[in-house]
Every structure is written in structure tokens, then in C-alpha cells.
Design an enzyme around this catalytic site. Sequence first.
Site, mmCIF file in Angstrom:
data_model
loop_
_atom_site.group_PDB
_atom_site.id
_atom_site.type_symbol
_atom_site.label_atom_id
_atom_site.label_comp_id
_atom_site.label_asym_id
_atom_site.label_seq_id
_atom_site.Cartn_x
_atom_site.Cartn_y
_atom_site.Cartn_z
ATOM 1 N N ASP A 99 0.342 -1.199 -31.896
ATOM 2 C CA ASP A 99 -0.945 -1.200 -31.180
ATOM 3 C C ASP A 99 -1.271 -2.568 -30.569
ATOM 4 O O ASP A 99 -2.200 -2.677 -29.778
ATOM 5 C CB ASP A 99 -2.097 -0.708 -32.092
ATOM 6 C CG ASP A 99 -2.213 -1.451 -33.409
ATOM 7 O OD1 ASP A 99 -1.209 -1.985 -33.900
ATOM 8 O OD2 ASP A 99 -3.338 -1.497 -33.964
ATOM 9 N N HIS A 100 -0.484 -3.605 -30.888
ATOM 10 C CA HIS A 100 -0.786 -4.942 -30.371
ATOM 11 C C HIS A 100 0.221 -5.450 -29.340
ATOM 12 O O HIS A 100 -0.012 -6.473 -28.719
ATOM 13 C CB HIS A 100 -0.897 -5.948 -31.524
ATOM 14 C CG HIS A 100 -2.043 -5.644 -32.430
ATOM 15 N ND1 HIS A 100 -3.214 -6.368 -32.431
ATOM 16 C CD2 HIS A 100 -2.212 -4.645 -33.335
ATOM 17 C CE1 HIS A 100 -4.046 -5.843 -33.312
ATOM 18 N NE2 HIS A 100 -3.467 -4.788 -33.875
ATOM 19 N N ASP B 247 -5.072 -8.688 -36.669
ATOM 20 C CA ASP B 247 -5.279 -7.865 -37.870
ATOM 21 C C ASP B 247 -5.107 -8.725 -39.117
ATOM 22 O O ASP B 247 -4.124 -9.449 -39.244
ATOM 23 C CB ASP B 247 -4.238 -6.738 -37.931
ATOM 24 C CG ASP B 247 -4.500 -5.662 -36.889
ATOM 25 O OD1 ASP B 247 -5.461 -5.817 -36.119
ATOM 26 O OD2 ASP B 247 -3.733 -4.679 -36.867
ATOM 27 N N HIS C 82 2.880 -5.069 -34.640
ATOM 28 C CA HIS C 82 2.577 -3.661 -34.857
ATOM 29 C C HIS C 82 2.329 -3.083 -33.456
ATOM 30 O O HIS C 82 1.725 -3.745 -32.605
ATOM 31 C CB HIS C 82 1.327 -3.478 -35.728
ATOM 32 C CG HIS C 82 1.604 -3.609 -37.206
ATOM 33 N ND1 HIS C 82 0.653 -4.025 -38.102
ATOM 34 C CD2 HIS C 82 2.738 -3.383 -37.919
ATOM 35 C CE1 HIS C 82 1.188 -4.037 -39.336
ATOM 36 N NE2 HIS C 82 2.459 -3.668 -39.235
ATOM 37 N N HIS D 274 -11.363 -3.655 -33.389
ATOM 38 C CA HIS D 274 -10.254 -2.928 -34.017
ATOM 39 C C HIS D 274 -10.750 -1.879 -35.007
ATOM 40 O O HIS D 274 -10.193 -1.692 -36.085
ATOM 41 C CB HIS D 274 -9.332 -3.947 -34.730
ATOM 42 C CG HIS D 274 -7.985 -3.438 -35.137
ATOM 43 N ND1 HIS D 274 -7.750 -2.818 -36.331
ATOM 44 C CD2 HIS D 274 -6.777 -3.478 -34.537
ATOM 45 C CE1 HIS D 274 -6.471 -2.507 -36.432
ATOM 46 N NE2 HIS D 274 -5.858 -2.897 -35.356
ATOM 47 N N HIS E 11 -1.504 -10.114 -43.204
ATOM 48 C CA HIS E 11 -1.403 -8.723 -42.733
ATOM 49 C C HIS E 11 -0.118 -8.049 -43.227
ATOM 50 O O HIS E 11 0.303 -7.029 -42.678
ATOM 51 C CB HIS E 11 -1.495 -8.721 -41.204
ATOM 52 C CG HIS E 11 -1.719 -7.377 -40.593
ATOM 53 N ND1 HIS E 11 -2.657 -6.480 -41.073
ATOM 54 C CD2 HIS E 11 -1.119 -6.733 -39.557
ATOM 55 C CE1 HIS E 11 -2.616 -5.380 -40.345
ATOM 56 N NE2 HIS E 11 -1.692 -5.502 -39.429
ATOM 57 N N HIS F 253 0.692 -10.040 -33.683
ATOM 58 C CA HIS F 253 1.727 -9.534 -34.587
ATOM 59 C C HIS F 253 2.381 -8.305 -33.963
ATOM 60 O O HIS F 253 1.858 -7.732 -33.001
ATOM 61 C CB HIS F 253 1.153 -9.218 -35.970
ATOM 62 C CG HIS F 253 0.160 -8.093 -35.987
ATOM 63 N ND1 HIS F 253 -1.084 -8.177 -35.405
ATOM 64 C CD2 HIS F 253 0.235 -6.837 -36.504
ATOM 65 C CE1 HIS F 253 -1.731 -7.041 -35.570
ATOM 66 N NE2 HIS F 253 -0.950 -6.197 -36.231
HETATM 67 ZN ZN ZN Z 1 -3.757 -3.187 -35.244
HETATM 68 ZN ZN ZN Z 2 -1.457 -4.532 -37.533
#
Ligand code: ZN
Ligand code: ZN
Length: 314
Positions: free
Chosen positions: A65-66, A207, A63, A263, A137, A61
Amino acid sequence: MLEVFFLGTGGIMPTKERNVPAIALRYRGEIILFDAGEGTIRQMNTAKLSPMKVDKIFITHFHGDHYLGLGGLIQTMNLWNREKPLHIYGPKYTFELVQHFLNSGFFRPGFDIHVHELGETRLKFGDYEIWSFKVEHGIPALGYVFRERDRRGKFLPERLREYNLSEGPILGKLEREGKIEWKGRIIHLEDVTGPRRKGLKVVYTGDTEPTERVRLFAERADLLIHEATYLNPDDRGGSYHSTVKEACETAKRAKVKLLALFHRAFRYTYGEYSVEAAKICGGFNVNFIVPRDFDVITPKSDSWELRSLLEEGK
Ligand SMILES: [Zn+2]
Ligand SMILES: [Zn+2]
């Protein structure tokens, strides 16, 4: 041979101790990346994994951090004169988002980038498949399954003797063609091999808050990498994440062989988190690990073996 490299195991933002999500599966010379958080190129360099061996990147996804590590990865591939195409897979809007991202600086990749938007699907590649499934999510988000094809059973020496088959090229031919004519007889591969061996199944949730989809797709997986951002449900606030307890419950119900708690929020130290996780998961009788960055696990007979690249490098 399959190896699972945990390149970044923390959630939300990087800390001194851990980077944001990226998991590399090395399988038969290929490296398949799942998520590419900021700094993934650094993590790959440290783990001695060449980005030139990556042909497929699966983003769960969008976001930061990914996926924010995609830029560094692609620029490095470009610097090293990559020519072969790169495939990026992700949920709805991946096409637009990757395009925006690649247009944000003064560089153009000299190789083709193919973007694939996925719903729930099965992608078939040589010796394995990748399945995508929807998770919860709050934004379009996917989990992924790596499913190795089932393999033929082992050659049975007594059966080989029975058919006067010696090791060597003739067995190679039998394996390739499925049947051969040998000394006046037709021999099928199944005549001289044991039962087929189930291919490995590795599941990564990305996530998600707890969802029945994960249990369904993780059924009897060899490894379930489940996000377990929080120790306590009260810490979750309104976010769409899971707790350690919820990850353990899912792993138990799906009868997975090994659960990797992934995570974790940056507020927890490794020690605090793993001690609490042991208490929580102990009640479920679930086999679990709390991987650190640069841990690598490989299947060994009926379980997994863990080693740390950092320990080896000392
Ligand atoms: Zn994340
Ligand atoms: Zn996320």
C-alpha cells in the site's frame, strides 16, 4: 509557500472512498512525494500535480500500500520523455526491491533512477532538509521530517529609514550578500530585519506502532501526519500499527501544532472514524484533522488552512 496534498489517506487497501498512502509536498515549484501507493498517478492527475515535477520520492517501507504506485509513476514519466534523473529514498533493502520491481515488465526507463538506502540521517537540499528516522513496523521502516530552513526576519521599515535604504535592488543585494556598503556605512542584514523566523516542520510517520522515536523527531512540529489505523486497540491484532489514542498522545507530548490522523483501516467509514476520533482526541486537547483524499493544507499565520480539491472542482 508550502502545500501538503493528501493524495491517498487510507491504509492497507484502496476503497471507493479513499486511496492508499501518498502525500505530496509542493514547495517552491518542486513536488516531493512521500509514499506512492497503487494508483498514485491517478491521484496526481486528479490533483493536477505533474509527475515531471517530482525529483524525489521517499518510501517509508515496502508494504504494497506504500510503494506499488511507483511503477505507474515511472512509466508515465517515461511516456512523457522525462530526461532528468529521479531519486528514490527508502529504508534498508530499497535498492534490491526497487530493482526487482523495475525488472518486472517490458519497459526500461529512459532516464536515470538513483536509489538511496537510508538509516537515520539528515539530507540537505537547497531551502530544506529531509530527516529520516526509524520506526517500529516489524520490517525496515522509516518516518520522515521535512524541515524548512529558518528564514530571515522581516524588513523593519523604521530601521530602513534610519539607514536611508529604500526598497528595491539595494535590498535584494543586502539579502543576497548579507552586508553592503551604503552611503559610507556598512549595513548588515540583521541591522534592518526582525528576528529570524523558524522554518516549517512537517513529520510523516509512515506505518508504525507507538514509538518514542516519533515523539523525539516530531518535537514542536507544525504538522504531524501520524498513522492511526485503528480506533480500538483490540482491532489491532498482532499488527504493528497505532490507534487514534496513541497518535493523540504522541502529538500532545511532542507539542505539535496540528495532527493529521492518517492511514485509517478500510473497515471504518469517514463519518464513523471522525466522530470517534473527535471523542478520543478531545480528551487530549490536541488540534487535529482527519484528512480525506484530495484535501490540501497550507500554513496560515500560526495555524493551517484546509481546502478540498474535490469541493473546488464541483
Ligand atoms: Zn500501510
Ligand atoms: Zn505497512
